[in-house]
Design a protein around this motif. Structure first.
Motif, PDB file in Angstrom:
ATOM      1  N   GLN A1024     138.752  84.971  88.842  1.00 59.40           N
ATOM      2  CA  GLN A1024     137.328  84.959  88.504  1.00 59.40           C
ATOM      3  C   GLN A1024     137.039  85.464  87.094  1.00 59.40           C
ATOM      4  N   LEU A1025     137.960  86.183  86.487  1.00 58.11           N
ATOM      5  CA  LEU A1025     137.739  86.656  85.108  1.00 58.11           C
ATOM      6  C   LEU A1025     138.239  85.620  84.112  1.00 58.11           C
ATOM      7  N   MET A1026     138.170  84.366  84.465  1.00 60.16           N
ATOM      8  CA  MET A1026     138.760  83.266  83.714  1.00 60.16           C
ATOM      9  C   MET A1026     138.298  83.264  82.250  1.00 60.16           C
ATOM     10  N   GLY A1027     139.275  83.215  81.355  1.00 55.23           N
ATOM     11  CA  GLY A1027     138.958  83.084  79.938  1.00 55.23           C
ATOM     12  C   GLY A1027     138.529  84.353  79.231  1.00 55.23           C
ATOM     13  N   MET A1028     138.497  85.501  79.943  1.00 57.38           N
ATOM     14  CA  MET A1028     138.012  86.727  79.298  1.00 57.38           C
ATOM     15  C   MET A1028     138.931  87.179  78.171  1.00 57.38           C
ATOM     16  N   ASN A1029     140.237  86.780  78.276  1.00 53.31           N
ATOM     17  CA  ASN A1029     141.161  87.225  77.235  1.00 53.31           C
ATOM     18  C   ASN A1029     141.398  86.149  76.178  1.00 53.31           C
ATOM     19  N   GLU A1030     140.592  85.110  76.214  1.00 53.37           N
ATOM     20  CA  GLU A1030     140.698  84.050  75.214  1.00 53.37           C
ATOM     21  C   GLU A1030     139.447  84.080  74.345  1.00 53.37           C
ATOM     22  N   ILE A1031     139.643  84.189  73.033  1.00 54.96           N
ATOM     23  CA  ILE A1031     138.509  84.253  72.098  1.00 54.96           C
ATOM     24  C   ILE A1031     138.581  83.020  71.205  1.00 54.96           C
ATOM     25  N   THR A1032     137.487  82.266  71.153  1.00 55.50           N
ATOM     26  CA  THR A1032     137.453  81.038  70.349  1.00 55.50           C
ATOM     27  C   THR A1032     136.324  81.127  69.346  1.00 55.50           C
ATOM     28  N   GLU A1033     136.599  80.790  68.113  1.00 53.68           N
ATOM     29  CA  GLU A1033     135.589  80.801  67.054  1.00 53.68           C
ATOM     30  C   GLU A1033     135.683  79.510  66.255  1.00 53.68           C
ATOM     31  N   LYS A1034     134.535  78.914  65.938  1.00 53.51           N
ATOM     32  CA  LYS A1034     134.520  77.750  65.045  1.00 53.51           C
ATOM     33  C   LYS A1034     134.327  78.248  63.622  1.00 53.51           C
ATOM     34  N   LEU A1035     134.961  77.539  62.670  1.00 56.49           N
ATOM     35  CA  LEU A1035     134.856  77.989  61.282  1.00 56.49           C
ATOM     36  C   LEU A1035     134.948  76.815  60.329  1.00 56.49           C
ATOM     37  N   THR A1036     134.542  77.070  59.078  1.00 55.50           N
ATOM     38  CA  THR A1036     134.683  76.080  58.008  1.00 55.50           C
ATOM     39  C   THR A1036     135.717  76.620  57.034  1.00 55.50           C
ATOM     40  N   LEU A1037     136.794  75.852  56.839  1.00 52.11           N
ATOM     41  CA  LEU A1037     137.902  76.331  56.008  1.00 52.11           C
ATOM     42  C   LEU A1037     137.497  76.407  54.545  1.00 52.11           C
ATOM     43  N   ASP A1038     138.082  77.373  53.854  1.00 54.37           N
ATOM     44  CA  ASP A1038     137.873  77.523  52.415  1.00 54.37           C
ATOM     45  C   ASP A1038     138.441  76.295  51.696  1.00 54.37           C
ATOM     46  N   THR A1039     137.903  75.992  50.516  1.00 51.79           N
ATOM     47  CA  THR A1039     138.330  74.790  49.774  1.00 51.79           C
ATOM     48  C   THR A1039     139.822  74.821  49.442  1.00 51.79           C
ATOM     49  N   LYS A1040     140.380  76.026  49.240  1.00 52.94           N
ATOM     50  CA  LYS A1040     141.799  76.140  48.911  1.00 52.94           C
ATOM     51  C   LYS A1040     142.675  76.222  50.153  1.00 52.94           C
ATOM     52  N   CYS A1041     142.053  76.058  51.316  1.00 52.16           N
ATOM     53  CA  CYS A1041     142.790  76.265  52.571  1.00 52.16           C
ATOM     54  C   CYS A1041     142.620  75.055  53.481  1.00 52.16           C
ATOM     55  N   ARG A1042     142.749  73.847  52.900  1.00 48.09           N
ATOM     56  CA  ARG A1042     142.508  72.637  53.695  1.00 48.09           C
ATOM     57  C   ARG A1042     143.812  72.008  54.186  1.00 48.09           C
ATOM     58  N   ASN A1043     144.966  72.476  53.719  1.00 47.78           N
ATOM     59  CA  ASN A1043     146.230  71.882  54.171  1.00 47.78           C
ATOM     60  C   ASN A1043     146.998  72.865  55.051  1.00 47.78           C
ATOM     61  N   GLU A1044     147.978  72.322  55.766  1.00 53.91           N
ATOM     62  CA  GLU A1044     148.741  73.119  56.729  1.00 53.91           C
ATOM     63  C   GLU A1044     149.469  74.275  56.036  1.00 53.91           C
ATOM     64  N   HIS A1045     150.016  73.983  54.870  1.00 51.35           N
ATOM     65  CA  HIS A1045     150.769  74.988  54.099  1.00 51.35           C
ATOM     66  C   HIS A1045     149.904  76.236  53.828  1.00 51.35           C
ATOM     67  N   ALA A1046     148.665  76.004  53.355  1.00 51.04           N
ATOM     68  CA  ALA A1046     147.776  77.130  53.006  1.00 51.04           C
ATOM     69  C   ALA A1046     147.335  77.892  54.247  1.00 51.04           C
ATOM     70  N   ILE A1047     147.067  77.157  55.343  1.00 52.89           N
ATOM     71  CA  ILE A1047     146.618  77.815  56.587  1.00 52.89           C
ATOM     72  C   ILE A1047     147.702  78.769  57.087  1.00 52.89           C
TER      73      ILE A1047
END
Length: 1118
Positions: A1024-1047
């Motif tokens: 019943q405590l489903m998902g309480m330990n999972e935290i999800t946030e939406k975000l907009t990546l910085d211009t210099k952080c758009r590729n996998e390498h930078a992330i």
């Protein structure tokens, strides 16, 4: 009939059966009386045996109270249910009793045994409510019972109950002040409480009961500073105000040298000329002596505790609560060095967008600040421009601020604003604007003539009030240079026919009388006109007519002798005794007779003496002796309960009084207990509860939510640190370009050699073995691998040593590692003393370097290689060479350390003496001309459960040399600081190390399937405590952080995690475990269209997860 029934009911009688209900009949008096029939229903419901009926009745009664209706007649029926077993009913009964216990004391006393039983209730809310009711019964006979209850509650397991005990202390003190000594003991106990829930309430009790007992704060000062960010808003206000007074008694004035410099050099004049400036000639010698003394004085060094207070309150300037922002602003104004006070200006200007009540208080304080610190508000001049919708009192305060900010550079802009304001329909505001113009003209000589001409033009205004105010201001300005402006005096004399406002007429008459020699023809005629209307004038005007007559008699007696006698005769019989007395006095003085005394000879000197020009001062000039933000400052009068702000001490009191001894029983529990905790793994683990900012003893929702919010705000602090480290790593990408290319080649070679090793390790992991076990099982393999990576590290190290920033730090390590493959066997023997791997090879930051090799190697194989270098526990160097990608923090500045500077970084290597500790590398630099001896640690102060392995003593550090040492700290999976003393042979320095949350982890290797299985596991087990330990946030990546390498680079810089292979190119996965408890931390960054992305963190510890989310969000978005 119905109205009489209503009357009977009101008196307590019962109406006869069959009569209509009076509440429905608008003609009856029932509209204005209470509905007693409903009360009868409520009484029946309260007497019933069903809990549901009782609950409904209590809800309706509490709702009545909330609407302001009187429900006191229900007290007997309600108090019977105080022993009800239903918790919901009991809670509402206590709410009712708190409201009416003081009014119905006798009935409340009958239930006192029930309240005492309530204090032992297993539910924390009931215990707290029982104490609240008990402290609301204000009868001296139960003082001992209340005292006992407060003492027990102060030791309660629940922070909520302890908070209620703190609230009860002032109530008991007001009831019986003789209990003060016992209450102080309770306050002292509660001040030592480590929970944020209690802190604000107990400081409030301290302020009410014993604000003079400043010694109670010493031991708790640092704790209060560190907890401040997580305390509820009103508690923050109380604590900040108390700490302001505390700091004024314990620290030196940070501006002492500046004030002496200003005085010694004559400095700039203050905005309003002060007495010191006038007496400058007399005090010149003293000031020179002070300046000489100041030159000999040591440079001011701020106490670390003073800096701690300023640093921990600064983030609260962004609080949503205006009172908190105001409290921090006054703290900075009263305590901060002059150069740092400017930070509060922006926050206070932000508050000007709030409600008018908030604006009023803020502007009052800004007006006081602008007199002493004008510069800090000058950039925000336009924020104080007046809107037509502002209330009058706000307009007048903004005018005050604008006038205080006026100087030669901005006066033209301000006067243009004032021109607009004069056209306003608000008469009080227009009058205040004209006064403001007068003050600007007084203070800034360059615009005096412009202002005077503008005010003279206003004399032709249709509005009488505008003209009147202008006359009063012109009169004050003319006193400065009357001989230049005789035309203006003539012009004003003509206005006596039209202006009817008494103050204005009196001002004109005073001017003509004072400067009658400049207008010898007009003055007698003005007196003639005034004599005609003397009887109908106001008292203030009559007095000035008498003065004018006396002055003209003395200067021009031929023309005015008869007029003067006429006026004096009129005044002799006036109704006002002041005017009659003045007339008698003047007659005896100017008309000499036989009876007149010696004074008549000096009549001319008395009446026509030169009068000093008035100084137009701000009404806020002397308010700063009250503490800003206080009611006393607002009223400009000392309010009841106001605590004076103490003066700075001449010499600093002993700072060691704030050192806290850590008691033995708080030391870390045994290893067995820790293992048990790992096995059980409850949803909120015990260690999390201890290390979090709010230690919740109960599982009630209130305290649980408190701990979440507390940890969240603490995360914001470490967030700023991780943000900085993110920026550093991005800037270094270009510098390391060459290094990346060489490492790609080396990885390619290493694949074949370590393939068999990888497969065996994967099997080990699947069987659940730990890293330590793997060490003993495959020692020969790991040794081979060490030699491989040793040769790699020697190459990369030699390249690194050429980078600009790290040349000095790496010098020694690079020299020792330069020989490569020919010296393999020797380095193997010396592995205990020497670093076998360079940091770059097994810290997470270089992980993105692998990504471009995808076309040559399989994705999983590359990451397996990376996982090897990351999680190998065999590697346990004693000395670690610092890497350019790791962020260094300053532990001790060379000025504070008297030539000794210390920096530290989190090396992200396993600490060889204890796997549960974080390795902290410290670099000592001796910048002084003398040697430093016996560098060691003393007096370690730790939170409960934390441990430290001290670095080995450095016996000698020659002048200009640098030494490196490694210490281990078990932070117990919390971001609490480790405090200790850094000692040399002559001095001791208080320092503290606080880790970002990302440094509390170690990388762990997982395959994609294992990652997914671990990610889903908590959702299956918790139900019943489903998902309480999972935290999800939406975000907009910085211009210099758009590729996998930078992330990848930014995430691994923010947190010590390893990359997990992933089939999708739109997802980056990372895994790690917390160093102390081994709790798993899983991070997923999924990129969407354009710059959108989603960050998901799965963590067994909610506190760690919440803080990590903030750090990674900052790293990816900024």
């Amino acid at each position: 009939m119905s109205s009489s029934a209503a009357f009977n009911d009101e008196k307590g009688g019962s109406s006869s059966v069959g009569e209509p209900e009076y509440g429905h009949d608008p003609a009856s008096g029932g509209i204005f009386s209470s509905d007693y029939k409903r009360h009868d229903d409520l009484k029946e419901m309260l007497d019933s045996n069903k809990d549901s009926l009782k609950l409904e009745a209590m809800k309706r009664i509490v709702a009545m109270i909330a609407r302001g209706k009187n429900a006191s007649d229900l007290f007997p029926a309600v108090v019977k249910n105080v022993a009800c077993k239903n918790i919901e009913v009991k809670k509402l009964v206590y709410v009712y009793l708190v409201r009416y216990a003081e009014e119905q004391q006798d009935l409340a006393l009958l239930s006192i045994s029930t309240f005492q039983r309530g204090l032992k209730d297993p539910n924390q809310l009931i215990r707290a409510s029982a104490l609240r009711v008990l402290s609301s019964i204000r009868v001296t006979i139960i003082v001992p019972i209340m005292m006992l209850a407060i003492k027990e509650a102060a030791s309660d397991m629940s922070p909520y109950v302890r908070k209620t005990a703190a609230h009860a202390i002032p109530k008991l003190y007001s009831l019986d002040p003789e209990q003060k000594d016992q209450l102080i003991e309770v306050i002292e106990k509660l001040l030592a409480d480590k929970t944020t829930l209690v802190a604000g309430s107990v400081v409030m009790a301290f302020e009410e009961v014993c604000p003079e007992r400043i010694e109670l704060i010493h031991k708790n000062y640092r704790k209060l500073c560190n907890l401040l960010i997580d305390v509820e808003e009103w508690g923050q206000v109380v604590i900040i105000n108390m700490l302001t007074r505390y700091a004024r008694t314990q620290f030196l004035n940070p501006n002492i040298n500046e004030s002496l410099l200003e005085e010694g050099s004559g400095g700039e004049k203050t905005f309003y000329g002060s007495d010191e400036d006038e007496d400058e000639d007399e005090e010149e010698k003293e000031k020179k002596a002070e300046a000489a003394a100041m030159a000999k004085r040591k440079p001011y060094v701020m106490d670390p505790d003073h800096r701690l207070l300023l640093r921990n309150t600064k983030p609260l300037l962004q609080s949503r609560n205006a009172a908190v922002v105001m409290a921090v602003a006054q703290l900075y104004f009263h305590l901060a060095p002059k150069a740092e006070v400017g930070v509060i200006a922006k926050a206070l200007v932000r508050l000007l967008r709030s409600h008018s009540e908030v604006q009023y208080v803020v502007l009052q304080n800004v007006a006081t600040m602008t007199i002493k610190r004008r510069g800090m508000f000058e950039p925000y001049l336009k924020s104080f421009y007046i809107r037509s919708t502002d209330p009058t009192q706000i307009k007048i305060l903004k005018l005050e601020v604008l006038t205080n900010l006026a100087n030669e550079t901005n006066i033209s802009t301000i006067l243009r604003e004032f021109q607009t304001y004069i056209k306003s329909m608000d008469k009080d505001f227009v009058a205040a604007t004209i006064q403001a113009i007068g003050r600007c003209a007084t203070n800034i000589g360059e615009v005096r003539d412009t202002c005077l001409n503008g005010l003279v033009q206003l004399l032709s205004n249709r509005d009488e009030l505008v003209v009147a105010e202008s006359v009063v201001v012109i009169k004050k300005l003319l006193q400065m240079q009357p001989e230049k402006h005789s035309d203006i005096i003539k012009h004003m004399a003509k206005l006596t026919d039209n202006i009817q406002v008494p103050m204005a007429r009196a001002s004109i008459l005073w001017l003509i009388g004072e400067y009658c020699e400049h207008v010898p023809k007009i003055a007698p005629d003005v007196l003639r006109k005034m004599a005609k209307s003397f009887t109908s004038e106001e008292d203030i005007v009559k007095l000035q007519i008498l003065n004018l007559a006396a002055k003209l008699y003395l200067t021009n007696s031929k023309q005015t002798k008869l007029l003067t006698q006429y006026v004096l005769n009129l005044a002799k019989y006036d109704q006002n005794y002041d005017i009659r007395d003045r007339a008698r006095f003047i007659r005896q003085l100017i008309v000499p007779t036989e009876k007149s005394g010696a004074l008549s000879k000096y009549a001319k000197k008395l009446f026509l003496a030169l009068k000093p020009a008035p100084v137009l001062e701000s009404p806020f000039k002397d308010r700063d002796h009250f503490q800003l933000g206080s009611l006393s400052h607002l009223l400009n009068a000392k309010a009841g309960g106001y605590q004076e702000l103490p003066d700075w001490p001449e010499t600093a009191p002993d700072p060691s009084v704030r050192n806290v001894e850590v008691p033995e029983w708080t030391k870390c529990s045994s290893r067995e207990k820790r293992k048990e905790k790992k096995v059980e793994k409850p949803f909120y683990s015990d260690s999390e509860g201890e290390s979090g900012p709010t230690e919740s003893a109960d599982s009630e929702s209130d305290s649980a939510s408190g701990s979440e919010s507390g940890s969240g705000s603490e995360g914001s602090e470490s967030g700023s640190e991780s943000e900085e480290s993110g920026e550093v790593s991005v800037s270094e990408e270009e510098e390391d370009e060459e290094e990346k290319k060489t490492k790609k080649r080396e990885l390619k070679k290493a694949v074949q050699e370590s393939e068999s090793e990888q497969s065996s390790e994967e099997e080990d992991r699947k069987h659940g073995r730990k890293i330590k076990q793997r060490k003993s099982d495959s020692e020969s393999e790991s040794d081979e691998e060490e030699e491989e990576s040793e040769s790699e590290s020697s190459q990369s190290e030699s390249e690194d040593s050429e980078s600009e920033a790290e040349v000095k730090k790496k010098k020694k390590a690079a020299e020792s590692k330069l020989p490569s493959k020919p010296v393999k066997k020797e380095t193997k023997k010396e592995k205990k003393e020497m670093s076998l791997l360079d940091l770059d090879d097994f810290e997470p930051a270089p992980s993105p370097q692998v990504t471009p090799v995808n076309n040559l190697l399989s994705n999983s194989l590359v990451t397996d290689l990376e996982g090897l270098s990351l999680s190998e526990a065999v590697l346990s160097p004693a000395t670690i060479a610092p890497s350019s990608t790791l962020k260094s923090y300053e532990l001790l500045h060379r000025i504070t350390g008297e030539g000794l500077s210390v920096e530290y970084c989190f090396s992200r290597q396993p600490f060889n003496r204890d796997a549960n500790m974080v390795a902290v590398q410290m670099q000592f630099t001796n910048n002084s001309t003398s040697d430093t001896k016996n560098l060691h640690m003393e007096d370690v102060k730790l939170q409960s459960g934390m441990r430290v392995k001290e670095f080995p003593e450095i016996e000698l550090l020659p002048a200009g040399e640098t030494a490196t040492a490694v210490m281990g700290i078990d932070f117990c999976d919390s971001t609490q600081a480790a405090n200790f003393q850094l000692c040399t042979h002559t001095r001791k320095f208080f320092v503290s190390i606080q880790p970002p949350v990302g440094e509390l982890m170690r990388p762990v290797f997982l395959t994609e399937n294992e990652f997914k299985k671990e990610q889903e596991k908590p959702l299956q087990t918790v139900g019943q405590l489903m998902g309480m330990n999972e935290i999800t946030e939406k975000l907009t990546l910085d211009t210099k952080c758009r590729n996998e390498h930078a992330i990848v680079q930014r995430v691994t810089t923010a947190a010590n995690l390893s990359r997990v292979p992933c089939g999708s190119d739109k997802e980056c996965r990372f895994a790690g475990r917390t160093v102390t408890s081994g709790s798993l931390v899983l991070v997923t960054v999924a990129t969407r269209e354009e710059a959108a992305a989603q960050l998901t963190i799965n963590c067994e510890k909610m506190v760690i997860g919440t803080m990590l989310v903030k750090d990674i969000l900052l790293a990816l978005t900024q």
